[in-house]
Each structure stands twice: as structure tokens, then as C-alpha cells.
Design an enzyme around this catalytic site. Structure first.
Site, short mmCIF file in Angstrom:
data_model
loop_
_atom_site.label_atom_id
_atom_site.label_comp_id
_atom_site.label_asym_id
_atom_site.label_seq_id
_atom_site.Cartn_x
_atom_site.Cartn_y
_atom_site.Cartn_z
N HIS A 81 0.83 -1.22 0.00
CA HIS A 81 0.00 0.00 0.00
C HIS A 81 0.87 1.27 0.00
O HIS A 81 0.68 2.16 -0.84
CB HIS A 81 -0.93 -0.02 1.22
CG HIS A 81 -1.88 1.14 1.28
ND1 HIS A 81 -3.17 1.07 0.82
CD2 HIS A 81 -1.72 2.41 1.74
CE1 HIS A 81 -3.76 2.25 0.99
NE2 HIS A 81 -2.90 3.08 1.56
N GLU A 82 1.80 1.36 0.94
CA GLU A 82 2.61 2.58 1.04
C GLU A 82 3.53 2.73 -0.16
O GLU A 82 3.72 3.84 -0.67
CB GLU A 82 3.39 2.62 2.35
CG GLU A 82 2.53 2.73 3.61
CD GLU A 82 1.49 3.86 3.56
OE1 GLU A 82 1.72 4.89 2.90
OE2 GLU A 82 0.43 3.69 4.19
N HIS A 95 1.62 4.23 -2.96
CA HIS A 95 1.59 5.70 -2.91
C HIS A 95 2.91 6.28 -3.45
O HIS A 95 2.92 7.23 -4.21
CB HIS A 95 1.39 6.20 -1.48
CG HIS A 95 -0.01 6.03 -0.97
ND1 HIS A 95 -1.12 6.32 -1.72
CD2 HIS A 95 -0.48 5.61 0.25
CE1 HIS A 95 -2.22 6.08 -1.00
NE2 HIS A 95 -1.85 5.65 0.20
N CYS A 100 -8.06 3.49 -3.59
CA CYS A 100 -8.98 2.81 -4.49
C CYS A 100 -10.27 2.52 -3.72
O CYS A 100 -10.24 2.24 -2.53
CB CYS A 100 -8.33 1.51 -4.96
SG CYS A 100 -9.38 0.50 -6.02
N CYS A 120 -9.02 -4.27 -2.76
CA CYS A 120 -7.77 -3.83 -3.40
C CYS A 120 -6.79 -3.34 -2.34
O CYS A 120 -7.17 -2.69 -1.37
CB CYS A 120 -8.07 -2.70 -4.38
SG CYS A 120 -6.58 -1.96 -5.11
N CYS A 135 -5.98 -4.25 -7.50
CA CYS A 135 -7.09 -4.72 -8.32
C CYS A 135 -6.73 -4.45 -9.79
O CYS A 135 -5.73 -3.79 -10.07
CB CYS A 135 -8.39 -4.00 -7.92
SG CYS A 135 -8.42 -2.26 -8.40
N CYS A 151 -6.31 -0.72 -10.65
CA CYS A 151 -5.04 -0.15 -10.17
C CYS A 151 -3.84 -0.70 -10.95
O CYS A 151 -2.89 0.02 -11.21
CB CYS A 151 -4.88 -0.42 -8.67
SG CYS A 151 -5.99 0.60 -7.67
ZN LIG Z 1 -3.06 5.12 1.84
ZN LIG Z 2 -7.62 -0.80 -6.80
#
Ligand SMILES: [Zn+2]
Ligand SMILES: [Zn+2]
Length: 183
Positions: free
Chosen positions: A133-134, A137, A144, A149, A168, A171
Site C-alpha cells: 500500500h505505502e 503511494h 482505491c 484492493c 485490483c 489499479c
Molecule cells: Zn493510503
Molecule cells: Zn484498486
């Protein structure tokens, strides 16, 4: 792009590191390596009143310390402490959007934090999700709406536990356009 895992006050085991390397190199089509452990952080980055570290300042400190090449490198700090950021009471992680520095904070990913029985498998799964996740970014991805996701915003751990450790399809398309690595 190369991804550097930067352990801070915490050494991930070798076996788990290799799992993380495998997942990250696949999701980001990047080479992943591990930097040596940072064992000390300036005390000014700690908020004594809140008993938490200041995430913004941790990111800035890492940027100044490591000075990564923005064009080639993304650093993910893996920090074994609790942190907050701006108006948020706590953060599981934070990143400079489309920048070279990101961090995840492990304290609240452990069952023990909530006075529950330790669960190593769950703990490691959460680390993988927050790491993707990070870094997402850092690679320029926004949140999302798809709850499964990995780029879905985690307001609480149940959000983290519901989502998968992958992008997903939407993304995947976006990150593919931001970083067209099939050339
Ligand atoms: Zn975030
Ligand atoms: Zn996504």
C-alpha cells in the site's frame, strides 16, 4: 526502479524478508534489496505527550539521511513503533505521493496491541499489505474504492484484513501507465 527495505529498530527475519521481497518485486516489477538496520532515531522525532513518533518527521529525516535518487529508488522503512501524522491519531504507514520515501509502522499490526493472542501469520500478512500500500503511494497511486484492493484506505485493522495484498485490475492498469515497465 529499485526498492530498498530499510529496517528501523526492528530486523525482519530472513524467511519473512524473502517473502516480502518476492511479493514486492512482483507487484512493482522492481528489484528489491534490504539495507542494514537503523538502531537509533533522533529523540526530537518522538512526541512524549502522545507517546508516539511523528510520522511526517520520520519521513523527512529518512529523506535527509538517505538522499535517494528520485528517478531510480523507492525506500520503504519498516519501523517497529507507533506513529501519528497530522490530524490522524495513528497511521499504519505513510508515504510521499510519487516520492522516494515511505514507511510502515508495525506496533498496531500485532494482535498483542489489542490484548489478543499473538498471531504471527496474521502479523506478517498485514505487513505485506501495508508495505504494498505505502509503496503504491510512493509509486504515485491514490486510494482505491474497491475494498479488496490493496490501495483501499485502511481506517482500521479490519479494513486491512479484508483487503488483499495485490492491486485490483483497475489499479494494475493505472500503475502500468504510470510506470510502463513493459518497454
Ligand atoms: Zn493510503
Ligand atoms: Zn484498486
Amino acid at each position: 526502479m529499485q526498492i530498498i527495505l530499510q529496517p528501523v529498530l526492528f530486523q525482519l527475519g530472513e524467511r519473512f524478508t524473502s517473502t516480502l521481497v518476492k511479493v514486492l518485486s512482483k507487484e512493482f516489477n522492481s528489484s528489491v534489496s534490504s539495507a542494514s538496520l537503523i538502531t537509533e532515531i533522533p529523540v526530537q522525532l518522538f512526541d512524549k505527550q502522545r507517546n508516539q513518533w511523528k510520522s511526517n518527521e520520520i519521513l523527512q529525516w529518512l529523506l535527509d539521511k538517505r538522499r535517494p535518487n528520485r528517478a531510480t529508488t523507492k525506500i520503504l522503512a519498516i519501523c517497529d513503533f507507533d506513529a501519528y501524522s497530522n490530524h490522524l491519531n495513528f497511521v499504519f504507514g505513510e508515504a510521499y505521493l510519487d516520492g522516494s520515501i515511505s514507511a510502515i509502522y508495525l506496533s498496531r499490526l500485532r494482535q498483542e496491541f489489542y490484548v489478543l493472542k499473538a498471531d504471527e501469520y496474521l502479523f506478517y500478512q498485514r505487513i505485506v499489505k501495508e508495505a504494498v500500500h505505502e509503496l503504491g503511494h510512493a509509486f504515485g497511486m491514490n486510494h482505491c474504492r474497491n475494498t479488496s484492493c490493496v490501495m483501499h484506505f485502511s481506517n482500521s485493522l479490519s479494513d486491512t484484513d479484508i483487503k488483499e495484498s495485490q492491486f485490483c485490475n483497475v489499479c494494475k492498469g493505472i500503475i502500468g501507465n504510470l510506470h510502463p515497465w513493459q518497454q
